[in-house]
Design a protein around this motif. Structure first.
Motif, PDB file in Angstrom:
ATOM      1  N   PRO A 278       5.897   6.452   6.071  1.00  0.00           N
ATOM      2  CA  PRO A 278       4.211   7.577   6.005  1.00  0.00           C
ATOM      3  C   PRO A 278       4.890   9.255   6.129  1.00  0.00           C
ATOM      4  CG  PRO A 278       3.453   6.395   7.457  1.00  0.00           C
ATOM      5  CD  PRO A 278       5.089   6.017   7.181  1.00  0.00           C
ATOM      6  N   GLY A 279       5.100   9.190   4.287  1.00  0.00           N
ATOM      7  CA  GLY A 279       5.948  11.234   4.328  1.00  0.00           C
ATOM      8  C   GLY A 279       7.325  10.706   4.483  1.00  0.00           C
TER       9      GLY A 279
ATOM     10  N   PRO B  53       1.420  -1.031   0.208  1.00  0.00           N
ATOM     11  CA  PRO B  53       0.322  -0.131   0.329  1.00  0.00           C
ATOM     12  C   PRO B  53       0.895   0.988   0.225  1.00  0.00           C
ATOM     13  CG  PRO B  53      -0.781  -1.587   2.020  1.00  0.00           C
ATOM     14  CD  PRO B  53       0.481  -1.933   1.186  1.00  0.00           C
ATOM     15  N   ALA B  54       0.595   2.006  -0.641  1.00  0.00           N
ATOM     16  CA  ALA B  54       1.349   4.010  -0.599  1.00  0.00           C
ATOM     17  C   ALA B  54       1.404   4.133   0.235  1.00  0.00           C
ATOM     18  CB  ALA B  54       0.340   4.269  -2.061  1.00  0.00           C
ATOM     19  N   LEU B  55       2.632   4.847   0.754  1.00  0.00           N
ATOM     20  CA  LEU B  55       2.160   5.103   2.479  1.00  0.00           C
ATOM     21  C   LEU B  55       2.379   7.175   1.763  1.00  0.00           C
ATOM     22  CD1 LEU B  55       5.104   3.307   4.542  1.00  0.00           C
ATOM     23  CD2 LEU B  55       2.456   3.594   4.621  1.00  0.00           C
ATOM     24  N   VAL B  56       2.789   7.169  -0.009  1.00  0.00           N
ATOM     25  CA  VAL B  56       3.769   8.254  -0.065  1.00  0.00           C
ATOM     26  C   VAL B  56       2.533   8.375  -1.252  1.00  0.00           C
ATOM     27  CG1 VAL B  56       4.975  10.021  -0.924  1.00  0.00           C
ATOM     28  CG2 VAL B  56       5.884   8.247   0.984  1.00  0.00           C
ATOM     29  N   GLU B  57       1.806   9.807  -1.306  1.00  0.00           N
ATOM     30  CA  GLU B  57       0.750  10.589  -2.764  1.00  0.00           C
ATOM     31  C   GLU B  57       2.098  10.874  -3.463  1.00  0.00           C
ATOM     32  OE1 GLU B  57      -1.413   8.815  -3.685  1.00  0.00           O
ATOM     33  OE2 GLU B  57      -1.980   7.335  -1.743  1.00  0.00           O
ATOM     34  N   ARG B  58       1.506  10.803  -4.441  1.00  0.00           N
ATOM     35  CA  ARG B  58       2.672  12.060  -5.474  1.00  0.00           C
ATOM     36  C   ARG B  58       1.327  13.245  -5.244  1.00  0.00           C
ATOM     37  NH1 ARG B  58       3.759  13.417 -10.192  1.00  0.00           N
ATOM     38  NH2 ARG B  58       2.556  14.927 -11.456  1.00  0.00           N
ATOM     39  N   ASN B  59       2.783  14.335  -5.364  1.00  0.00           N
ATOM     40  CA  ASN B  59       2.705  15.621  -4.312  1.00  0.00           C
ATOM     41  C   ASN B  59       2.937  16.127  -3.243  1.00  0.00           C
ATOM     42  OD1 ASN B  59       2.970  17.081  -7.467  1.00  0.00           O
ATOM     43  ND2 ASN B  59       0.299  16.814  -7.802  1.00  0.00           N
ATOM     44  N   GLU B  60       3.166  14.675  -2.158  1.00  0.00           N
ATOM     45  CA  GLU B  60       2.465  14.919  -0.753  1.00  0.00           C
ATOM     46  C   GLU B  60       4.464  15.397  -0.505  1.00  0.00           C
ATOM     47  OE1 GLU B  60       2.584  12.564   3.164  1.00  0.00           O
ATOM     48  OE2 GLU B  60       1.845  11.767   0.479  1.00  0.00           O
TER      49      GLU B  60
ATOM     50  N   ARG C  42       9.071  17.021  -2.719  1.00  0.00           N
ATOM     51  CA  ARG C  42       7.946  16.489  -2.589  1.00  0.00           C
ATOM     52  C   ARG C  42       7.887  15.806  -3.977  1.00  0.00           C
ATOM     53  NH1 ARG C  42       3.388  19.711  -2.606  1.00  0.00           N
ATOM     54  NH2 ARG C  42       4.763  21.045  -2.361  1.00  0.00           N
ATOM     55  N   ALA C  43       7.407  14.701  -3.450  1.00  0.00           N
ATOM     56  CA  ALA C  43       7.124  13.093  -4.107  1.00  0.00           C
ATOM     57  C   ALA C  43       6.049  14.158  -5.580  1.00  0.00           C
ATOM     58  CB  ALA C  43       5.896  12.351  -3.646  1.00  0.00           C
TER      59      ALA C  43
ATOM     60  N   SER D 119      11.233   2.669  -4.390  1.00  0.00           N
ATOM     61  CA  SER D 119      11.463   3.871  -4.745  1.00  0.00           C
ATOM     62  C   SER D 119      10.839   4.921  -5.819  1.00  0.00           C
ATOM     63  CB  SER D 119      13.327   2.979  -5.923  1.00  0.00           C
ATOM     64  OG  SER D 119      13.508   4.130  -6.814  1.00  0.00           O
ATOM     65  N   LEU D 120      11.040   6.280  -5.717  1.00  0.00           N
ATOM     66  CA  LEU D 120      10.218   6.766  -6.509  1.00  0.00           C
ATOM     67  C   LEU D 120      10.785   8.419  -6.295  1.00  0.00           C
ATOM     68  CD1 LEU D 120       8.199   9.103  -4.531  1.00  0.00           C
ATOM     69  CD2 LEU D 120       9.340   7.853  -2.844  1.00  0.00           C
ATOM     70  N   ARG D 121      10.921   9.314  -7.386  1.00  0.00           N
ATOM     71  CA  ARG D 121      11.299  10.864  -7.301  1.00  0.00           C
ATOM     72  C   ARG D 121      10.768  11.680  -6.825  1.00  0.00           C
ATOM     73  NH1 ARG D 121      11.732  12.598 -13.263  1.00  0.00           N
ATOM     74  NH2 ARG D 121       9.705  12.731 -12.620  1.00  0.00           N
ATOM     75  N   VAL D 122      11.725  11.541  -5.839  1.00  0.00           N
ATOM     76  CA  VAL D 122      11.897  13.360  -5.059  1.00  0.00           C
ATOM     77  C   VAL D 122      11.981  14.840  -5.556  1.00  0.00           C
ATOM     78  CG1 VAL D 122      11.444  13.933  -2.720  1.00  0.00           C
ATOM     79  CG2 VAL D 122      11.006  11.576  -2.959  1.00  0.00           C
ATOM     80  N   LEU D 123      11.283  16.042  -5.536  1.00  0.00           N
ATOM     81  CA  LEU D 123      12.052  17.086  -6.181  1.00  0.00           C
ATOM     82  C   LEU D 123      12.386  17.916  -4.406  1.00  0.00           C
ATOM     83  CD1 LEU D 123      12.736  19.340  -7.972  1.00  0.00           C
ATOM     84  CD2 LEU D 123      10.556  20.224  -7.128  1.00  0.00           C
TER      85      LEU D 123
END
Length: 141
Positions: free
Chosen positions: A133-134, A79-86, A104-105, A114-118
């Motif tokens: 989470p976050g 389950p996603a713990l980080v949402e897009r733009n969070e 910012r996710a 893994s995901l890209r984060v700004l």
């Protein structure tokens, strides 16, 4: 006598178990958490498909799962713990230092994914692994 010999050999060699494939019991929307009621087993084997309900219960569907179709391993995940733009707490750590900043996710991800984060401070994009989470930690090459 030969019949008993053949029967004994068959028992000793084992009879192959019937393969089963896990399918969706109903159409399941993307990003839904799977429960036992969402799943059925059907006879037969499908390459890449899950074969036991325990492999899918509690996971999140990544795509729409259609009723009666096999559930492939890449169609479900934690389950996603980080949402897009969070906004996330972004950490870069080495044995000698630790830097924490805000990011910012740029996608959705679950624990360990893994995901890209700004990086908001430097305006650079980094690849990070979700640790809670976050929260994410920068992946180093």
């Amino acid at each position: 006598m030969t019949r008993w010999l053949i029967l004994s050999l068959a028992v000793l060699m084992g009879v192959p178990a019937a393969a089963e494939t896990l399918v969706a019991a109903r159409t399941i929307r993307a990003q839904a958490i799977l429960t036992a009621e969402d799943l059925n087993l059907t006879p037969g084997s499908t390459p890449g498909a899950l074969s036991r309900p325990e492999e899918a219960i509690g996971l999140e569907s990544r795509v729409i799962l259609y009723a009666g179709r096999p559930i492939l391993a890449d169609q479900v995940g934690p389950p996603a713990l980080v949402e897009r733009n969070e906004l996330v707490s972004l950490v870069y750590a080495t044995p000698f230092m630790r830097i924490a900043t805000e990011g910012r996710a740029l996608g959705r991800a679950g624990l360990g994914e893994s995901l890209r984060v700004l990086n908001i401070s430097s305006k650079t994009t980094v690849r990070a692994r979700v640790t809670g989470p976050g929260q994410a930690i920068v992946e180093t090459p």
